[in-house]
Every structure is written in C-alpha cells, then in structure tokens.
Design a protein around this motif. Structure first.
Motif, PDB file in Angstrom:
ATOM      1  N   LEU A 199     -62.064  14.984 -10.602  1.00  0.00           N
ATOM      2  CA  LEU A 199     -60.929  14.614 -10.801  1.00  0.00           C
ATOM      3  C   LEU A 199     -60.583  13.460 -11.936  1.00  0.00           C
ATOM      4  N   SER A 218     -58.145  16.402 -16.304  1.00  0.00           N
ATOM      5  CA  SER A 218     -56.354  17.043 -16.677  1.00  0.00           C
ATOM      6  C   SER A 218     -56.222  17.314 -15.101  1.00  0.00           C
ATOM      7  N   THR A 219     -54.829  16.731 -15.096  1.00  0.00           N
ATOM      8  CA  THR A 219     -54.084  17.730 -14.300  1.00  0.00           C
ATOM      9  C   THR A 219     -53.763  18.746 -15.041  1.00  0.00           C
ATOM     10  N   ARG A 267     -48.850  21.530 -11.427  1.00  0.00           N
ATOM     11  CA  ARG A 267     -48.158  20.649 -10.588  1.00  0.00           C
ATOM     12  C   ARG A 267     -47.435  21.419  -9.535  1.00  0.00           C
ATOM     13  N   ALA A 279     -51.632  19.884  -6.558  1.00  0.00           N
ATOM     14  CA  ALA A 279     -51.992  18.921  -7.977  1.00  0.00           C
ATOM     15  C   ALA A 279     -53.513  19.476  -8.492  1.00  0.00           C
ATOM     16  N   HIS A 284     -56.676  20.077 -11.226  1.00  0.00           N
ATOM     17  CA  HIS A 284     -56.867  18.961 -11.772  1.00  0.00           C
ATOM     18  C   HIS A 284     -58.000  20.366 -12.870  1.00  0.00           C
ATOM     19  N   ARG A 300     -55.190  19.117  -5.241  1.00  0.00           N
ATOM     20  CA  ARG A 300     -55.067  17.937  -3.856  1.00  0.00           C
ATOM     21  C   ARG A 300     -53.558  17.955  -4.095  1.00  0.00           C
ATOM     22  N   ARG A 317     -50.463  16.088  -2.297  1.00  0.00           N
ATOM     23  CA  ARG A 317     -50.076  14.540  -3.190  1.00  0.00           C
ATOM     24  C   ARG A 317     -48.639  14.439  -2.137  1.00  0.00           C
TER      25      ARG A 317
END
Length: 146
Positions: free
Chosen positions: A14, A17-18, A21, A26, A28, A97, A99
């Motif tokens: 985490l 970087s992302t 999306r 998302a 990572h 993740r 979101r």
C-alpha cells in the motif's frame, strides 16, 4: 501466484503506487526488488517476500461491505480473477482494495449471482488496465534506452 498474509506485506504494498482504478476498486503495486523489501525489516529475521513471483492480496473494509458474506464473496472473486489473469501481471506484489460500496438497493442479496458478475467484470477491467499500464511502461523504457 502467492498470497499476501502479513500486515507488514500489505503495508509495504500500500506504500507503493496505485497503478489502476475503477469505480469500486484500486490496484496497488510494489516492486519486489525495492530497498525496503529486499532488506530485512528491523523487527523480523526474514524478508517480506521470499519468492520472486506474483503476490496478490485483497482488502475489503467493513466500511464499504458491511456484511461478512459480502466481504468474503468479493475476496473470493479477487483471488479467482487474479489467478486466471496471473500470467499477465508482472512479478510484483499487488493489493486489490475495495474503495467504494456496491449499492445495496441494486444488489439486495450479499452473495447474489448479479453481485458476483458485477464484481468479476470490474476486476477484469481493473487487471486489464493494470497490465496495459505495465506494458506501456515497459515499451517506453525500451524506447528510452540508446
């Protein structure tokens, strides 16, 4: 494909970087050869990632999926979809993740086929974006070399 298991592994990814999306997810990514990953953590005797492979983890917070059955269904979809497209992902550690919440008025049952299909479609879109991003970066780095 390996699964992330420890809190330290999730935190390391985490902190990276992302890379992609979608409306609800998302992705990572953290390279396995980073200085914080190859060196031993100060409190542990072993490195975080012992195998040079694709690592995957799923985070589904209670904030966005209140019921445990929903969280578990989403996690199962994350692991199934990533296993199917695991060859396309680069050798790195990844965390998917959640979101944003899925609308409970549209998806009444927590483990309905409609919800599973929507989650699967969005995860496939997320992983396609991530592989396109990594392929574009690899092409750009090859062009930059003299």
């Amino acid at each position: 494909m390996q699964r992330l298991k420890t809190r330290a592994q999730f935190q390391a990814v985490l902190a990276g970087s992302t890379v992609a999306r979608t409306a609800h997810f998302a992705l990572h990514r953290c390279a396995l050869d980073g200085p914080s990953l190859s060196a031993e953590p100060p409190t542990a005797a072993a490195p975080l990632f012992t195998v040079d492979d694709v690592w995957i983890g799923a985070m589904v917070p209670k904030r966005w999926a209140k019921r445990a059955v929903t969280r578990n269904a989403i996690k199962r979809q994350v692991y199934n979809v990533s296993a199917q497209s695991g060859a396309a992902l680069p050798r790195a550690a990844h965390v998917v993740r959640l979101r944003a919440a899925f609308d409970r008025k549209e998806f009444i049952s927590a483990s309905s086929e409609k919800l599973k299909a929507a989650v699967r479609a969005e995860l496939q879109q997320l992983l396609a974006r991530a592989t396109a991003t990594s392929a574009g970066a690899a092409t750009a780095s090859r062009k930059a070399r003299p």
